[in-house]
Structure formats: C-alpha cells, structure tokens
Design a protein around this motif. Structure first.
Motif, PDB file in Angstrom:
ATOM      1  N   GLU A  39       5.000   3.644  -8.275  1.00 17.79           N
ATOM      2  CA  GLU A  39       3.999   2.455  -7.737  1.00 17.79           C
ATOM      3  C   GLU A  39       3.128   2.143  -8.728  1.00 17.79           C
ATOM      4  N   VAL A  40       2.320   3.183  -9.901  1.00 18.34           N
ATOM      5  CA  VAL A  40       1.676   2.884 -11.053  1.00 18.34           C
ATOM      6  C   VAL A  40       2.454   1.979 -11.999  1.00 18.34           C
ATOM      7  N   LYS A  41       3.811   2.503 -12.040  1.00 13.88           N
ATOM      8  CA  LYS A  41       4.417   1.858 -13.133  1.00 13.88           C
ATOM      9  C   LYS A  41       4.678   0.487 -12.918  1.00 13.88           C
ATOM     10  N   SER A  42       5.104   0.019 -11.590  1.00 13.83           N
ATOM     11  CA  SER A  42       5.226  -1.340 -11.273  1.00 13.83           C
ATOM     12  C   SER A  42       3.837  -2.109 -11.234  1.00 13.83           C
ATOM     13  N   LEU A  43       2.689  -1.441 -10.961  1.00 13.46           N
ATOM     14  CA  LEU A  43       1.411  -1.947 -11.086  1.00 13.46           C
ATOM     15  C   LEU A  43       1.195  -2.278 -12.497  1.00 13.46           C
ATOM     16  N   ARG A  44       1.456  -1.420 -13.364  1.00 16.24           N
ATOM     17  CA  ARG A  44       1.442  -1.837 -15.016  1.00 16.24           C
ATOM     18  C   ARG A  44       2.047  -2.912 -15.514  1.00 16.24           C
ATOM     19  N   GLN A  45       3.213  -3.408 -14.738  1.00 17.22           N
ATOM     20  CA  GLN A  45       3.705  -4.476 -15.000  1.00 17.22           C
ATOM     21  C   GLN A  45       3.256  -5.931 -13.942  1.00 17.22           C
ATOM     22  N   GLY A  46       2.013  -5.538 -13.232  1.00 13.61           N
ATOM     23  CA  GLY A  46       1.395  -6.494 -12.711  1.00 13.61           C
ATOM     24  C   GLY A  46       2.297  -6.975 -11.278  1.00 13.61           C
ATOM     25  N   GLN A  47       3.054  -6.225 -10.615  1.00 13.61           N
ATOM     26  CA  GLN A  47       3.728  -6.702  -9.650  1.00 13.61           C
ATOM     27  C   GLN A  47       3.375  -6.147  -8.342  1.00 13.61           C
ATOM     28  N   ALA A  48       2.302  -6.811  -7.761  1.00 11.00           N
ATOM     29  CA  ALA A  48       1.459  -6.505  -6.480  1.00 11.00           C
ATOM     30  C   ALA A  48       1.025  -7.642  -5.627  1.00 11.00           C
ATOM     31  N   ASN A  49       0.786  -7.589  -4.355  1.00 14.19           N
ATOM     32  CA  ASN A  49       0.240  -8.616  -3.512  1.00 14.19           C
ATOM     33  C   ASN A  49      -0.631  -7.991  -2.603  1.00 14.19           C
ATOM     34  N   ILE A  50      -1.679  -8.521  -2.477  1.00 17.28           N
ATOM     35  CA  ILE A  50      -2.643  -8.092  -1.348  1.00 17.28           C
ATOM     36  C   ILE A  50      -3.212  -9.054  -0.481  1.00 17.28           C
ATOM     37  N   ALA A  51      -2.570 -10.243  -0.770  1.00 20.38           N
ATOM     38  CA  ALA A  51      -2.811 -11.293   0.077  1.00 20.38           C
ATOM     39  C   ALA A  51      -2.827 -11.305   1.551  1.00 20.38           C
ATOM     40  N   GLU A  52      -1.717 -10.521   2.239  1.00 15.68           N
ATOM     41  CA  GLU A  52      -1.662 -10.578   3.420  1.00 15.68           C
ATOM     42  C   GLU A  52      -2.248  -8.992   3.934  1.00 15.68           C
ATOM     43  N   SER A  53      -2.772  -8.244   3.114  1.00 16.50           N
ATOM     44  CA  SER A  53      -3.198  -6.948   3.397  1.00 16.50           C
ATOM     45  C   SER A  53      -4.663  -6.531   3.926  1.00 16.50           C
ATOM     46  N   TYR A  54      -4.823  -5.506   4.763  1.00 15.15           N
ATOM     47  CA  TYR A  54      -6.175  -5.385   5.188  1.00 15.15           C
ATOM     48  C   TYR A  54      -6.430  -3.756   5.176  1.00 15.15           C
ATOM     49  N   ALA A  55      -7.503  -3.376   5.265  1.00 14.77           N
ATOM     50  CA  ALA A  55      -7.886  -1.957   5.397  1.00 14.77           C
ATOM     51  C   ALA A  55      -8.343  -1.565   6.708  1.00 14.77           C
ATOM     52  N   SER A  56      -8.154  -0.281   7.054  1.00 15.02           N
ATOM     53  CA  SER A  56      -8.357   0.249   8.423  1.00 15.02           C
ATOM     54  C   SER A  56      -8.829   1.670   8.459  1.00 15.02           C
ATOM     55  N   VAL A  57      -9.948   1.991   9.142  1.00 20.06           N
ATOM     56  CA  VAL A  57     -10.353   3.135   9.296  1.00 20.06           C
ATOM     57  C   VAL A  57      -9.649   3.887  10.551  1.00 20.06           C
ATOM     58  N   GLU A  58      -8.636   4.926  10.190  1.00 25.19           N
ATOM     59  CA  GLU A  58      -8.021   5.596  11.338  1.00 25.19           C
ATOM     60  C   GLU A  58      -8.116   7.049  11.177  1.00 25.19           C
ATOM     61  N   GLY A  59      -8.483   7.809  12.046  1.00 21.77           N
ATOM     62  CA  GLY A  59      -8.558   9.256  11.998  1.00 21.77           C
ATOM     63  C   GLY A  59      -9.517  10.027  10.924  1.00 21.77           C
ATOM     64  N   GLY A  60     -10.676   9.187  10.797  1.00 20.77           N
ATOM     65  CA  GLY A  60     -11.406   9.509   9.692  1.00 20.77           C
ATOM     66  C   GLY A  60     -11.163   9.330   8.173  1.00 20.77           C
ATOM     67  N   GLU A  61      -9.915   8.586   8.194  1.00 21.93           N
ATOM     68  CA  GLU A  61      -9.620   8.138   6.883  1.00 21.93           C
ATOM     69  C   GLU A  61      -9.230   6.629   6.690  1.00 21.93           C
ATOM     70  N   LEU A  62      -9.619   5.927   5.400  1.00 18.35           N
ATOM     71  CA  LEU A  62      -9.298   4.918   5.255  1.00 18.35           C
ATOM     72  C   LEU A  62      -8.064   4.336   4.658  1.00 18.35           C
ATOM     73  N   TRP A  63      -7.274   3.429   5.229  1.00 11.05           N
ATOM     74  CA  TRP A  63      -5.865   3.182   4.849  1.00 11.05           C
ATOM     75  C   TRP A  63      -5.957   1.611   4.465  1.00 11.05           C
ATOM     76  N   LEU A  64      -4.921   1.310   3.460  1.00  9.37           N
ATOM     77  CA  LEU A  64      -4.515   0.002   3.041  1.00  9.37           C
ATOM     78  C   LEU A  64      -3.255  -0.411   3.775  1.00  9.37           C
ATOM     79  N   ILE A  65      -3.194  -1.128   4.837  1.00  8.59           N
ATOM     80  CA  ILE A  65      -1.894  -1.701   5.333  1.00  8.59           C
ATOM     81  C   ILE A  65      -1.488  -2.879   4.995  1.00  8.59           C
ATOM     82  N   ASN A  66      -0.167  -3.111   4.754  1.00  9.05           N
ATOM     83  CA  ASN A  66       0.551  -4.071   4.435  1.00  9.05           C
ATOM     84  C   ASN A  66       0.143  -4.614   3.002  1.00  9.05           C
TER      85      ASN A  66
END
Length: 159
Positions: A39-66
């Motif tokens: 994932e880090v290698k892919s991000l170094r190439q700038g290949q990511a999208n967070i437009a449809e994503s959201y974060a959620s607190v579940e079970g005392g932890e924070l998660w990035l979803i989608n």
C-alpha cells in the motif's frame, strides 16, 4: 536561515475536494494510518482516492472505510485488498473527542487530505463535519461565483 527548504519526503497523495462543498467542517485533526508495504509503495506512486471514504469509531478504534489504494503490480500474490478497512491512529483524548462529536446529531468524520509528512510517513487529515443541506450548498456555490465575478470586475476596473 529563515527560508524553509521543501522537503522531498512531504507529498500530497489524495485530496477530498468535494468534502468542503458537501460538509461544514468544524475542526480537523491529523491521524496516522496502518498500512501494508504494498500500500505504501502504491501511495508513493500517488494512486489513491479518498473521495467516497469516511471514518468511523467502532469498538474503541478509529477506522477508515472505503478508502481506495490501487494495487501495486510488483507485489504479486503479497498485494493488498484495494478497499479494505484501515485502522487510523489517534491518541485516546482525540478518539474520545471524535466519539462525542459523532454521538451528537448530524456530525461525521470526513477524510480531507492524505499525504506524506516531512518524515515520509503517511498521514490523513480528518475533518469533524456536519452535512450541508441543499440550500447551504447553493449558497456556497453562489458566494463562490460572486467572489469570482467581483475579482473579475476589480481586475477590469484597475487595468
């Protein structure tokens, strides 16, 4: 030496430009993110999208979803799942603040920007936001158009 050199490690990966239009952002914070090597290698190439994503607190932890990170071809069978849930790293105090904000009516946690910081570590800037109504979106759009027109008129008048 007051001039700051641009650090080659810091780099913008993905930006959620739609978030500021769809949400009224009240505050923001920086979070770390748990990633696999491919994932880090892919991000170094700038290949990511967070437009449809959201974060959620579940079970005392924070998660990035989608959140989407493109597959890294050289990883072969050791690659990653593109839209898997990724754990976000914040301290307990920030986590409880987020939990309280989401508990209130209409608040949500929206990823704004994903970037490499000056040490070359992937960070995610999260915004605590309230969804805008259609009228608010129209108002934002009208204000932007007026500001653009005003700048054009001032430019013509001054020239």
């Amino acid at each position: 030496m007051s001039q700051k050199k641009h650090d080659p490690n810091s780099k913008l990966i993905a930006e959620n430009r739609r978030a500021r239009f769809d949400y009224a952002i009240e505050s923001d914070l920086e979070a770390g993110i748990v990633l696999m090597g491919s994932e880090v290698k892919s991000l170094r190439q700038g290949q990511a999208n967070i437009a449809e994503s959201y974060a959620s607190v579940e079970g005392g932890e924070l998660w990035l979803i989608n959140g989407y990170i493109a597959p890294y071809m050289q990883a072969g069978v050791f690659g990653h799942e593109e839209r898997r849930r990724r754990k976000l790293l914040v301290n307990r105090k920030e986590l409880s603040r987020l939990w309280n904000a989401v508990g209130r009516e209409g608040m949500t946690i929206v990823p704004l920007v994903m970037y490499f910081n000056d040490r070359g570590v992937v960070k995610l800037k999260l915004g605590i936001a309230k969804g805008k109504k259609l009228a608010d979106k129209r108002e934002t759009s009208a204000k932007r158009d007026w500001d653009r027109q005003k700048a054009r008129l001032l430019k013509q008048g001054g020239a």
